[in-house]
Write a protein that holds these residues in place. Structure first.
Motif, PDB file in Angstrom:
ATOM      1  N   SER A   1       0.811  -1.216   0.000  1.00  0.00           N
ATOM      2  CA  SER A   1       0.000   0.000   0.000  1.00  0.00           C
ATOM      3  C   SER A   1       0.841   1.262   0.000  1.00  0.00           C
ATOM      4  O   SER A   1       0.381   2.312  -0.432  1.00  0.00           O
ATOM      5  CB  SER A   1      -0.921   0.008   1.231  1.00  0.00           C
ATOM      6  N   THR A   2       2.098   1.197   0.480  1.00  0.00           N
ATOM      7  CA  THR A   2       2.961   2.372   0.553  1.00  0.00           C
ATOM      8  C   THR A   2       4.413   1.919   0.600  1.00  0.00           C
ATOM      9  O   THR A   2       4.713   0.843   1.141  1.00  0.00           O
ATOM     10  CB  THR A   2       2.646   3.214   1.814  1.00  0.00           C
ATOM     11  N   PRO A   3       5.347   2.697   0.050  1.00  0.00           N
ATOM     12  CA  PRO A   3       6.764   2.321   0.151  1.00  0.00           C
ATOM     13  C   PRO A   3       7.249   2.175   1.584  1.00  0.00           C
ATOM     14  O   PRO A   3       8.227   1.469   1.852  1.00  0.00           O
ATOM     15  CB  PRO A   3       7.481   3.472  -0.567  1.00  0.00           C
ATOM     16  N   GLY A   4       6.559   2.840   2.520  1.00  0.00           N
ATOM     17  CA  GLY A   4       6.975   2.775   3.920  1.00  0.00           C
ATOM     18  C   GLY A   4       6.935   1.385   4.517  1.00  0.00           C
ATOM     19  O   GLY A   4       7.497   1.155   5.600  1.00  0.00           O
ATOM     20  N   VAL A   5       6.316   0.430   3.811  1.00  0.00           N
ATOM     21  CA  VAL A   5       6.246  -0.931   4.361  1.00  0.00           C
ATOM     22  C   VAL A   5       7.608  -1.608   4.368  1.00  0.00           C
ATOM     23  O   VAL A   5       7.756  -2.677   4.968  1.00  0.00           O
ATOM     24  CB  VAL A   5       5.234  -1.805   3.585  1.00  0.00           C
ATOM     25  N   PHE A   6       8.622  -1.003   3.727  1.00  0.00           N
ATOM     26  CA  PHE A   6       9.954  -1.625   3.785  1.00  0.00           C
ATOM     27  C   PHE A   6      10.425  -1.720   5.236  1.00  0.00           C
ATOM     28  O   PHE A   6      11.154  -2.659   5.613  1.00  0.00           O
ATOM     29  CB  PHE A   6      10.956  -0.838   2.925  1.00  0.00           C
ATOM     30  N   VAL A   7       9.999  -0.754   6.089  1.00  0.00           N
ATOM     31  CA  VAL A   7      10.356  -0.812   7.508  1.00  0.00           C
ATOM     32  C   VAL A   7       9.729  -2.044   8.155  1.00  0.00           C
ATOM     33  O   VAL A   7      10.365  -2.763   8.922  1.00  0.00           O
ATOM     34  CB  VAL A   7       9.913   0.475   8.228  1.00  0.00           C
ATOM     35  N   ARG A   8       8.462  -2.286   7.822  1.00  0.00           N
ATOM     36  CA  ARG A   8       7.800  -3.465   8.362  1.00  0.00           C
ATOM     37  C   ARG A   8       8.493  -4.749   7.911  1.00  0.00           C
ATOM     38  O   ARG A   8       8.713  -5.669   8.706  1.00  0.00           O
ATOM     39  CB  ARG A   8       6.334  -3.488   7.902  1.00  0.00           C
ATOM     40  N   GLU A   9       8.876  -4.814   6.632  1.00  0.00           N
ATOM     41  CA  GLU A   9       9.515  -6.031   6.114  1.00  0.00           C
ATOM     42  C   GLU A   9      10.849  -6.294   6.804  1.00  0.00           C
ATOM     43  O   GLU A   9      11.181  -7.443   7.128  1.00  0.00           O
ATOM     44  CB  GLU A   9       9.710  -5.914   4.598  1.00  0.00           C
ATOM     45  N   LEU A  10      11.616  -5.231   7.032  1.00  0.00           N
ATOM     46  CA  LEU A  10      12.902  -5.413   7.707  1.00  0.00           C
ATOM     47  C   LEU A  10      12.706  -5.817   9.163  1.00  0.00           C
ATOM     48  O   LEU A  10      13.456  -6.645   9.699  1.00  0.00           O
ATOM     49  CB  LEU A  10      13.727  -4.129   7.605  1.00  0.00           C
ATOM     50  N   LEU A  11      11.707  -5.234   9.831  1.00  0.00           N
ATOM     51  CA  LEU A  11      11.405  -5.631  11.206  1.00  0.00           C
ATOM     52  C   LEU A  11      10.944  -7.087  11.254  1.00  0.00           C
ATOM     53  O   LEU A  11      11.297  -7.838  12.170  1.00  0.00           O
ATOM     54  CB  LEU A  11      10.329  -4.719  11.797  1.00  0.00           C
ATOM     55  N   GLN A  12      10.155  -7.493  10.264  1.00  0.00           N
ATOM     56  CA  GLN A  12       9.689  -8.878  10.230  1.00  0.00           C
ATOM     57  C   GLN A  12      10.859  -9.847  10.044  1.00  0.00           C
ATOM     58  O   GLN A  12      10.946 -10.889  10.702  1.00  0.00           O
ATOM     59  CB  GLN A  12       8.674  -9.061   9.095  1.00  0.00           C
ATOM     60  N   ASN A  13      11.770  -9.501   9.131  1.00  0.00           N
ATOM     61  CA  ASN A  13      12.935 -10.362   8.915  1.00  0.00           C
ATOM     62  C   ASN A  13      13.781 -10.464  10.180  1.00  0.00           C
ATOM     63  O   ASN A  13      14.265 -11.548  10.541  1.00  0.00           O
ATOM     64  CB  ASN A  13      13.773  -9.823   7.763  1.00  0.00           C
ATOM     65  N   ALA A  14      13.975  -9.328  10.856  1.00  0.00           N
ATOM     66  CA  ALA A  14      14.763  -9.325  12.090  1.00  0.00           C
ATOM     67  C   ALA A  14      14.083 -10.159  13.167  1.00  0.00           C
ATOM     68  O   ALA A  14      14.731 -10.940  13.885  1.00  0.00           O
ATOM     69  CB  ALA A  14      14.965  -7.892  12.569  1.00  0.00           C
TER      70      ALA A  14
END
Length: 610
Positions: free
Chosen positions: A22-35
């Protein structure tokens, strides 16, 4: 000969940014999920490992574009895993153990890291595996689809992973301290591992406290106050009430907030949902039953599956069971209000009345739950259907406002309680009653039924009104109207016009015939011929308790008596909100002119002196 599909990485990234996320800002969520997944994977190897996620914003002294660093002390990756999982779209580092321990990890699709290319052109991953030989490796990927792996010149002291992102000029807004803090807190605020943000020369913990539904409180009132404060903070809304949620299926927990306004029942609420403590979506629509339109939720699920975009839950049997369980919690909340706080339930129904009624029509279970708490207008005032049925075994109702106005005053005087079903959904709800609750009795009421409850005249009174009755029968015969004389309250009402069930329809058809051409009038004639004429005749009931009617019974002048009867007939039609046809309009005009003429004759006979 077999061929392999060719994947255009730029095209895939374009697809991700415009259609999947929905927004480019989800890259933060993806990195947090991977971590988070990496930490949980290490906890399987080393039970008790606490785990920490660090986020650092590195500003360039020369004013160049900033770099964002995500670090975790999770399981890390070996060289084989780097090639397999970071360079193959659709792979996931959890794939092999996913079926055995599906609930352990958030990411399941192997595409999350690609979201970083929405904000940068090059990605550097530095990792040391807890399962490897202790070496540190670098994986450098570029948005054109090329990558390189080599031994790092700056080895990590302990297992874990670092991800470096250099901002792309058009995405620099996502690399400010304020935006990183907001996105990281937004997506990872419920994570059980500390998230430390280093920016602007300082370090802070972004998730210092567990969610309010996991905390201990001294009292129920304190818990309610804390939950409502949380709802106000999350949704910027002053909610009416809060409902703790829990479902074994999907391991769902959270809180539902009762809205302070009434949305349309078809407007499904968008809820904030977390998956394994990571924000999944703020607009999930498929978590609660459709009828739960009056609440907005924050929930965390441990055992539900995300869709590929990880912005909603996958429709499967587990989600269906979780939805049913949460619906039961909300139903129980309404039942508890009904038994313990009926005034609160009444306020809630008053607030969401139209939506509650609409839902009750669609959902039989919900109908059974709320129908007796719904308020209805009656001839004896507003009352709930439950109160009505406790007092009156048969539910009597009318379907139109005109019918209700016609019977309301007289019915109330007789102690008859008739429901006004003219409001939106009310008639449909009442007519659904016998189907869902077979022990209920329902009766469509009409003004024609009222005279059956009036007092009969004595033989002496019958003799006194014989002339009035005969003149009235002759005067109203052209209008197919029967005549009765009885005694009823209130005494101020001289007459009551009563239709049979389809009388109003017949009058409308007759009026339309008068105003239509010959062809259409002949079509309407067929509608009038469907039932026997004698079953359709209305009646005008004279009230002998009324002083005017008693005086009319003594009038000897037949012409004056007929004129008075005609005027009372027209008045009864108007009070019953019945439209006048052409003949009745002529009757009204003739009657008014007759009264004026009689008054003028009287004045002339007395010389105009009073």
């Amino acid at each position: 000969m077999d061929h392999r599909f060719q994947v255009n990485l730029r095209g895939v990234i374009e697809l991700l940014s415009h259609h999947l996320y929905s927004t480019p800002g989800v890259f933060v969520r993806e990195l947090l999920q991977n971590a988070t997944d990496a930490i949980r994977a290490r906890q399987h190897l080393e039970p008790g490992h606490p785990g920490t996620v660090r986020v650092e914003l590195i500003e360039k002294q020369d004013g160049g574009l900033p770099t964002l660093l995500f670090s975790d002390d999770g399981v890390g990756l070996t060289e084989q895993e780097l090639h397999r999982f970071l360079a193959t779209i659709g792979e996931s580092s959890k794939r092999e153990t996913l079926e055995a321990r599906r609930n352990d990890f958030i990411g399941q699709f192997g595409i999350g890291l690609l979201s970083c290319f929405m904000v940068c052109d090059e990605l550097l991953v530095v990792t040391r595996s807890a399962k490897g030989d202790g070496s540190t490796l670098e994986w450098r990927g570029r948005h054109d689809g090329t990558y390189a792996v080599r031994a790092s010149e700056h080895p990590l002291e302990r297992p874990g992973t670092q991800v470096f992102l250099i901002a792309r000029p058009d995405a620099a807004e996502y690399f400010t301290a304020e935006r990183v803090r907001q996105l990281t807190s937004h997506y990872g605020g419920l994570l059980p591992f500390p998230i430390l943000l280093t920016a602007d020369g300082g370090t802070e913990t972004l998730n210092p406290a567990p969610p309010p539904w996991r905390r201990e409180y001294a009292s129920v009132a304190e818990r309610r106050k804390a939950l409502l404060a949380y709802g106000r903070e999350v949704f910027n809304t002053e909610f009416v009430d809060c409902i703790p949620l829990r479902a074994e299926a999907g391991q769902v927990e959270g809180v539902a907030f009762v809205l302070p306004f009434s949305p349309h029942f078809n407007a499904r609420q968008k809820h904030r949902v977390y998956l394994k403590d990571m924000l999944l979506s703020e607009s999930a629509e498929n978590l609660l039953p459709e009828w739960a339109f009056f609440v907005k939720c924050v929930v965390n699920a441990q055992g539900l599956r995300p869709t590929a975009s990880r912005e909603s839950f996958y429709e499967d049997s587990t989600l269906a069971r979780a939805r049913e369980s949460l619906g039961q919690v909300l139903r129980q909340y309404l039942v508890d209000l009904a038994h313990g706080e009926p005034r609160t339930l009444q306020r809630l129904i008053a607030l969401h009345g139209l939506s509650v009624k609409a839902l009750a029509l669609d959902d039989d279970d919900f109908f059974r739950l709320v129908i007796h708490w719904l308020p209805f207008e009656t001839t004896l005032g507003m009352m709930t259907l439950g109160h009505y049925r406790q007092t009156y075994p048969t539910v009597r109702y009318v379907t139109t406002l005109d019918s209700f106005r016609q019977v309301a005053r007289v019915a109330a005087a007789q102690g008859l309680c008739i429901i006004n079903g003219a409001y939106t959904h009310d008639t449909a709800l009442l007519e659904k009653l016998p189907r869902v609750l077979p022990d209920s009795q329902l009766e469509l009421f009409s003004a024609a039924q009222l005279p059956q409850r009036f007092d009969e005249l004595t033989p002496e009174e019958h003799q006194q009104v014989a002339r009035l009755r005969q003149v009235a029968l002759e005067a109203l015969e052209p209008f197919r109207c029967q005549v009765t004389l009885k005694k009823f309250l209130p005494v101020e009402v001289p007459t009551l016009y009563g239709d049979v069930d389809d009388g109003a329809f017949r009058r409308d058809v007759e009026r339309a015939q008068e105003e239509s051409d010959e062809l259409y009038a002949s079509v309407l004639e067929g509608a009038l011929a469907e039932s026997p004429e004698e079953e359709q005749k209305p009646q005008l009931c004279f009230n002998l308790l009324n002083p005017v009617v008693r005086r009319l019974a003594r009038v000897r002048d037949v012409a004056q008596l007929k004129l008075s009867v005609e005027m009372l007939y027209v008045q009864a039609l108007l009070l019953g909100h019945r439209p006048l046809n052409a003949r009745e309009m002529a009757l009204l005009n003739r009657g008014l002119l007759g009264l004026i003429a009689a008054r003028l004759d009287e004045d002339e006979g007395t010389g105009g002196v009073h």
